[in-house]
Every structure is written in structure tokens, then in C-alpha cells.
Design a protein around this motif. Sequence first.
Motif, PDB file in Angstrom:
ATOM      1  N   ARG A 133      50.114  30.552  43.600  1.00 38.34           N
ATOM      2  CA  ARG A 133      50.704  30.523  42.257  1.00 38.34           C
ATOM      3  C   ARG A 133      51.473  29.224  41.997  1.00 38.34           C
ATOM      4  NH1 ARG A 133      51.981  36.394  43.522  1.00 38.34           N
ATOM      5  NH2 ARG A 133      50.501  37.596  42.266  1.00 38.34           N
ATOM      6  N   PHE A 134      52.212  28.739  42.994  1.00 32.81           N
ATOM      7  CA  PHE A 134      53.077  27.582  42.776  1.00 32.81           C
ATOM      8  C   PHE A 134      52.325  26.258  42.915  1.00 32.81           C
ATOM      9  CE2 PHE A 134      56.344  24.454  43.926  1.00 32.81           C
ATOM     10  CZ  PHE A 134      57.264  24.671  42.915  1.00 32.81           C
ATOM     11  N   HIS A 135      51.434  26.186  43.923  1.00 29.21           N
ATOM     12  CA  HIS A 135      50.726  24.930  44.190  1.00 29.21           C
ATOM     13  C   HIS A 135      49.280  24.932  43.683  1.00 29.21           C
ATOM     14  CE1 HIS A 135      53.943  23.198  46.540  1.00 29.21           C
ATOM     15  NE2 HIS A 135      53.978  24.243  47.362  1.00 29.21           N
ATOM     16  N   GLY A 136      48.810  26.089  43.201  1.00 22.09           N
ATOM     17  CA  GLY A 136      47.420  26.165  42.768  1.00 22.09           C
ATOM     18  C   GLY A 136      46.436  26.114  43.918  1.00 22.09           C
ATOM     19  N   LEU A 137      46.890  26.463  45.131  1.00 22.44           N
ATOM     20  CA  LEU A 137      46.029  26.421  46.310  1.00 22.44           C
ATOM     21  C   LEU A 137      44.959  27.507  46.226  1.00 22.44           C
ATOM     22  CD1 LEU A 137      45.862  24.872  49.040  1.00 22.44           C
ATOM     23  CD2 LEU A 137      47.136  26.781  50.049  1.00 22.44           C
ATOM     24  N   GLU A 138      43.762  27.174  46.666  1.00 25.15           N
ATOM     25  CA  GLU A 138      42.686  28.169  46.721  1.00 25.15           C
ATOM     26  C   GLU A 138      42.894  29.040  47.944  1.00 25.15           C
ATOM     27  OE1 GLU A 138      38.691  27.882  45.740  1.00 25.15           O
ATOM     28  OE2 GLU A 138      38.835  25.863  44.910  1.00 25.15           O
ATOM     29  N   THR A 139      43.242  30.305  47.729  1.00 24.85           N
ATOM     30  CA  THR A 139      43.555  31.217  48.828  1.00 24.85           C
ATOM     31  C   THR A 139      42.728  32.486  48.722  1.00 24.85           C
ATOM     32  OG1 THR A 139      45.364  32.222  47.561  1.00 24.85           O
ATOM     33  CG2 THR A 139      45.927  30.367  49.014  1.00 24.85           C
ATOM     34  N   ARG A 140      42.497  33.097  49.885  1.00 25.25           N
ATOM     35  CA  ARG A 140      41.823  34.393  49.970  1.00 25.25           C
ATOM     36  C   ARG A 140      42.569  35.232  51.009  1.00 25.25           C
ATOM     37  NH1 ARG A 140      40.213  31.779  46.402  1.00 25.25           N
ATOM     38  NH2 ARG A 140      38.077  31.177  45.852  1.00 25.25           N
TER      39      ARG A 140
END
Length: 328
Positions: free
Chosen positions: A162-169
Amino acid sequence: MKRVLITGAAGFLGSHLCDRFIKEGFHVIGMDNLITGSLSNIEHLFKLEHFEFHHHDVTTFVHVPGELDYILHFASPASPIDYLKIPIQTLKVGSLGTHNLLGLAKVKNARILIASTSEVYGDPLVHPQDEEYYGNVNTIGPRGVYDEAKRFQESITMAYHRFHGLETRIVRIFNTYGPRMRLNDGRVIPAFMGQALRGEDLTVFGDGLQTRSFCYVDDQVEGIYRLLMSDYVFPVNIGNPDEITIKDFAEEIIKLTGTDQKVIYKDLPVDDPMQRKPDITKAKEILDWTATVGRAEGMKKTFEYFKNLTQEELYKSEHKDFSKHIRK
């Protein structure tokens, strides 16, 4: 060629993931501190050009030279025997280790998949467990070191998204079994099969009416791979919803192994969950995934693996010299 970092690479699930990504044509970088993993699980990969191994603890600064496309964080003790024996390390790998790897993913602009667990649901008050259930966890109980490490892991992962826009799963893994499990790791399947192979009575805790749902490793790896390649950022249950009581499962093991041991009963450990069954609606709808290997087929394959591990072979597998393959 795409590059993937897999932490916990010498463990049960991590080693199977290394196999899968090699098969898919990736350059695989395995990383493990070998507290609970064994290099014998990935020995067959050392000769490959597109596999490398780093002996490293992810709770310290993690550096991987070159580009990275994906990170799969599977470094963590996963059995009660392990995380009760090394509780601080368990908490650190779920917190500091996850923080370090999320930071690495941010720097490398890599997509990261975090291995969570059905234990985030604790001793559940809803059945089966779906991803919207918040859980029933004793934060200060002996199992809390594992449960809370994984819950924190999910929280910081979503914060980075949410904060860094990182692609996470995030994958929530339910009981998984198959070749390369350790006979002495304390989980129910290797515990039962080890006792059967040694001619010992099978130990059931409590009255044996608590339930588990067992997923074969090939199905689990397929679900993880599909989730990584999907666009879905929230947690997804991956497990086999075929539920069985521990008492009935012990009888299945006795029948499978052809032994005549009895089932003996001991006190139930603190906070041991009474029911465990995944709701896999999301996995079906989002990933078009469902378990395909039935328990009878999977248990037969797993027993063949354990049966072929003689004491001599087990000793050799733990004492081979792998030093030339390790990057510090």
C-alpha cells in the motif's frame, strides 16, 4: 532469463519450488541458513548452470547481485518441534527477515510472494476457514511465536504494497506433505510414518477427534506458482479441503504401512487447533486451482520415499561436504 530468489531453499517446500522454477526456465538463487533445511534436498541442482546457493541468514542484511524478477520468502521453521526449540529465530525470520526481503524487492523492483500459513487462523471458531476470517490466536502461548510471526509478516507485506506500491502476493499454506519432509520434524505425517517404520505405536494427542486437511506437495507448488503469476494481492488459501480426524488418519497409516501397531493417546499440546480445513473458493475462482492428488495416492508416494531412506542413507545425507557449492 528471469531470475528468482527462493529463501528457505533447502527446506521441504523450498526445495520443491526450486525444482519447479528450474523446470520453468528460471535462473534460481537458493538461500538458506540451514537451521532446519538440508542441502541433500537440493543436491541434485548443484550441477546445473542456472542454480546457485547462498548460505545466508535473511534476518541480517540480504544482498543479491544482479537483477531479480521474483522473490519467494519461505525461510521459517514450520513444525512445532522446530519453532518451540528456536522461538526467537522463528520470530526474527518472520519479522526482520521479511522486512529485509521486502526492502530487497523494492530495490530490485521485484514481485515478492510471502509464505504465510493456516496457523494465522489459530484454533478457529469458524469452519472451514476462509481468507476473511481474522483468526483465534493466543499471542502469548507457546505456538504464538510462529502464529504471530506469520501474522506480522502478512501485515508488513500489505504495508509495503500500500505504501510503496510493491507487487506482493501472500499464500496461506495448509498442511502439506510429500517427499523430503524430515522424519523427526514433529508434524503428523512424518511422525506417524517414522513410528510405523520403527515398529513403534502411533502417538495421537488428545482424543484424536481434531481434524486436518492434507495437501500433496505437487498441488501446493502449483497453487503457489499460479498465485505468484496472478494479479491478486490479498491472501489466498492453498490446501486440500479433504478433511480427516487424526484418529482415523492414524488408522490409515497403519493400513498403508502394513504394520500392526496400536494407537496410543497423550495429552493435547497447548493451543493445538481442533479443526483445520481450507475454504479454497478464492483459489478456484482467481487461480483456477484445486487439489488433484488424493490422499491415498499422495500418502503412497510419501511412504515410498520414507521407506527408501535407510539409516545409513540418512546419515550420509546429513554429512556430505557441500562446501564447494555454497556462496557465503
